[in-house]
Design a protein around this motif. Structure first.
Motif, PDB file in Angstrom:
ATOM      1  N   ASP A 123       1.020   0.610   4.214  1.00  0.00           N
ATOM      2  CA  ASP A 123       0.603   0.243   5.665  1.00  0.00           C
ATOM      3  C   ASP A 123       1.998   0.166   6.547  1.00  0.00           C
ATOM      4  N   LYS A 147      -6.410   4.166  -9.286  1.00  0.00           N
ATOM      5  CA  LYS A 147      -7.061   3.459  -8.324  1.00  0.00           C
ATOM      6  C   LYS A 147      -5.934   2.338  -7.624  1.00  0.00           C
ATOM      7  N   LEU A 148      -5.492   1.515  -8.698  1.00  0.00           N
ATOM      8  CA  LEU A 148      -4.826   0.389  -8.210  1.00  0.00           C
ATOM      9  C   LEU A 148      -3.588   1.011  -7.481  1.00  0.00           C
ATOM     10  N   SER A 169      -2.957   3.576  -5.701  1.00  0.00           N
ATOM     11  CA  SER A 169      -3.465   4.060  -4.550  1.00  0.00           C
ATOM     12  C   SER A 169      -3.832   2.877  -3.696  1.00  0.00           C
ATOM     13  N   SER A 170      -4.392   1.683  -4.106  1.00  0.00           N
ATOM     14  CA  SER A 170      -4.773   0.775  -3.197  1.00  0.00           C
ATOM     15  C   SER A 170      -3.506   0.032  -2.660  1.00  0.00           C
ATOM     16  N   ILE A 171      -2.667   0.036  -3.416  1.00  0.00           N
ATOM     17  CA  ILE A 171      -1.289  -1.109  -3.093  1.00  0.00           C
ATOM     18  C   ILE A 171      -0.406   0.000  -2.396  1.00  0.00           C
ATOM     19  N   GLY A 183      -0.872   3.582  -1.662  1.00  0.00           N
ATOM     20  CA  GLY A 183      -1.215   4.838  -1.028  1.00  0.00           C
ATOM     21  C   GLY A 183      -0.750   6.084  -1.659  1.00  0.00           C
ATOM     22  N   PHE A 200      -7.126  -7.033  -8.110  1.00  0.00           N
ATOM     23  CA  PHE A 200      -7.980  -5.905  -8.344  1.00  0.00           C
ATOM     24  C   PHE A 200      -8.095  -5.879  -9.693  1.00  0.00           C
ATOM     25  N   GLN A 224     -12.024  -5.466 -11.658  1.00  0.00           N
ATOM     26  CA  GLN A 224     -11.942  -4.387 -12.894  1.00  0.00           C
ATOM     27  C   GLN A 224     -12.389  -5.126 -14.284  1.00  0.00           C
TER      28      GLN A 224
END
Length: 490
Positions: A240, A290-291, A293-295, A297, A359, A363
């Motif tokens: 971000d 997924k982890l 990507s969430s942290i 991108g 996260f 999970q």
């Protein structure tokens, strides 16, 4: 991170825009970082921050690990290795002086290596020098290392040892190195300033002054770059943060090669993580894709063992412990934990660990495992986890390359103990060729993955963002070092 006590700092002339092309050699380079030293010693727990600021800048080793991972002579002029690989005779470079003016001698080298080996040493590389049987100093310019067994990584490992003045005082708050910069002032919680050392034996630094400015918040660090308070950020902490610099000609984004691994490290000595099936169950309950990507991108890399793609013995082992909640539940039942269990996850308080912990908590709840998050500071982590081994599981980033060998050390903080792996690591270190070493360490990779010795969540991206008028900075972030001496402003 919390710094040790240090001298007060009065900064003058440190603004990022304080130079032009006409006086580039007199420029002040202001570097933003989230990693403040805990103290100024690399054998007394100074941490990632002191490596970033001091390694290659203030202190030097006999050998240098370049930003590309190559080992080159630095304070060593040359070396001779005996045919049996047990004796290394190293000749020191002439004309090298410490910042205090004292001439570098072999006694300084011997004392510096012995400081790494000392009982109170907190150096992560301490165990790497186990083969040293004797250090002799036949004259001021010669050091002779006698080993009890071959060590194919010996010169590589020496690149981690800072050569310090044996006559210096407390090196947790002061310094006396041989590098291109001296420590000017350090203000705890704020800045650390390095000044070009005019008596440096090699090529002088291309700037007059470097100011490491420390932030505890990534947003504040980014804002400082946007407003011109700093010239560059050593490592962006999340995707971000990149949007405000992407496509802006005032800034340059450089994506280098990272060796920093985000680990869920178990204490393999204690239940339930002394059970391989439990560790594998945890691994298969985590959607690492997924982890990541969430942290991060679109940035970062998935890895299936401790070995990053830049290490010679890398293999893609991401399929060994696949994301499969059904498999996770089967493994838990097989291990006697059909109803799940509860464990405490000691989590460093700085980013991205808290988000990673939440996260994992979510999970693992899906397969019946309850995670209780215990947030601790970096100092607390060192004492509680690394030193006292008082933990069940923890999160930590491991920044070094070639550190898979630590799984061959049962005394390391995570307590993984597989005699076969220990033997392979030992044989790899005693190998006579790189090919032999590589083959053995690939077997280590495969075994620790099969044992789920830890959960290797992802490999960090290494992204440096700098003002477009700044160049000459390193981009790979190898082992947290950040050579500042070639940075210039146009």
């Amino acid at each position: 991170m919390t710094a040790a006590a240090a001298a007060a700092l009065l900064l003058a002339g440190c603004a990022a825009g304080s130079s032009t092309a006409d006086n580039a050699d007199d420029a002040t380079i202001v570097i933003g970082s989230l990693y403040e030293p805990q103290n100024l010693s690399n054998t007394q727990g100074g941490g990632q921050g002191v490596t970033e600021a001091f390694n290659g800048n203030v202190y030097e080793g006999l050998y240098k690990l370049t930003d590309d991972g190559e080992v080159q002579p630095l304070l060593a002029e040359s070396e001779e290795v005996s045919d049996d690989g047990l004796t290394y005779t190293i000749t020191l470079r002439d004309g090298v002086e410490f910042h205090s003016g004292k001439k570098l001698t072999s006694a300084d080298v011997k004392a510096s290596v012995e400081a790494v080996l000392a009982d109170d040493s907190k150096s992560a590389r301490k165990s790497s020098f186990g083969p040293i049987a004797d250090i002799a100093t036949p004259d001021d310019n010669t050091v002779v290392f006698t080993l009890s067994q071959r060590s194919i990584s010996f010169l590589y490992n020496l690149s981690y040892v800072w050569i310090v003045n044996t006559e210096a005082g407390d090196l947790t708050t002061t310094e006396d190195g041989t590098g291109p910069y001296t420590l000017d002032e350090w203000k705890q919680g704020s800045t650390l300033t390095l000044k070009r050392f005019d008596g440096y034996w090699g090529s002088p630094a291309k700037n007059a002054e470097v100011v490491f400015t420390y932030f505890t918040d990534a947003t504040a660090e980014n804002n400082a770059l946007l407003t011109g308070e700093i010239d560059l950020i050593t490592s962006i902490q999340g995707p971000d943060q990149l949007a405000q610099f992407d496509g802006n000609s005032d800034y340059v984004m450089s994506e280098g090669t990272s060796t920093t691994k985000e680990l869920l490290a178990f204490n393999d000595r204690v239940a339930p993580f002394d059970n391989v099936d439990v560790r594998k169950a945890v691994y298969s309950a985590v959607d690492t894709k997924k982890l990541l990507s969430s942290i991060w991108g679109d940035y970062g890399t998935l890895i299936g063992s401790m070995v990053p793609p830049t290490d010679p013995w890398y293999e893609d082992l991401t399929g060994v412990n696949p994301y499969d909640p059904a498999l996770s539940k089967e493994l838990l039942a097989q291990a006697g934990y059909a109803d799940g269990f509860t464990f405490t996850l000691d989590t460093p308080s700085y980013d991205p660990h808290p988000a990673v912990a939440e996260f994992l908590q979510s999970q693992l709840a899906e397969v019946g495992i309850t995670v209780e998050i215990n947030t601790i500071s970096a100092d607390e982590w060192y004492t509680k986890v690394f030193k006292d081994r008082d933990f069940t599981a923890t999160l930590q980033e491991h920044v070094n390359d070639r550190d898979v060998v630590w799984y061959g050390n049962p005394d390391f903080y995570w307590g993984y103990n597989n005699p076969q792996v220990t033997q392979w690591v030992s044989e790899a270190e005693q190998a006579t060729t790189v090919d032999e070493q590589t083959s053995l360490l690939k077997q280590v990779n495969e075994q620790i993955a099969a044992d789920a010795a830890s959960v290797w969540l992802y490999l960090y991206p290494q992204i440096v963002v700098a003002s477009s008028d700044v160049s000459g900075y390193p981009v790979n972030g190898l082992n947290s070092q950040f050579f500042a001496y070639d940075i210039v402003k146009s």
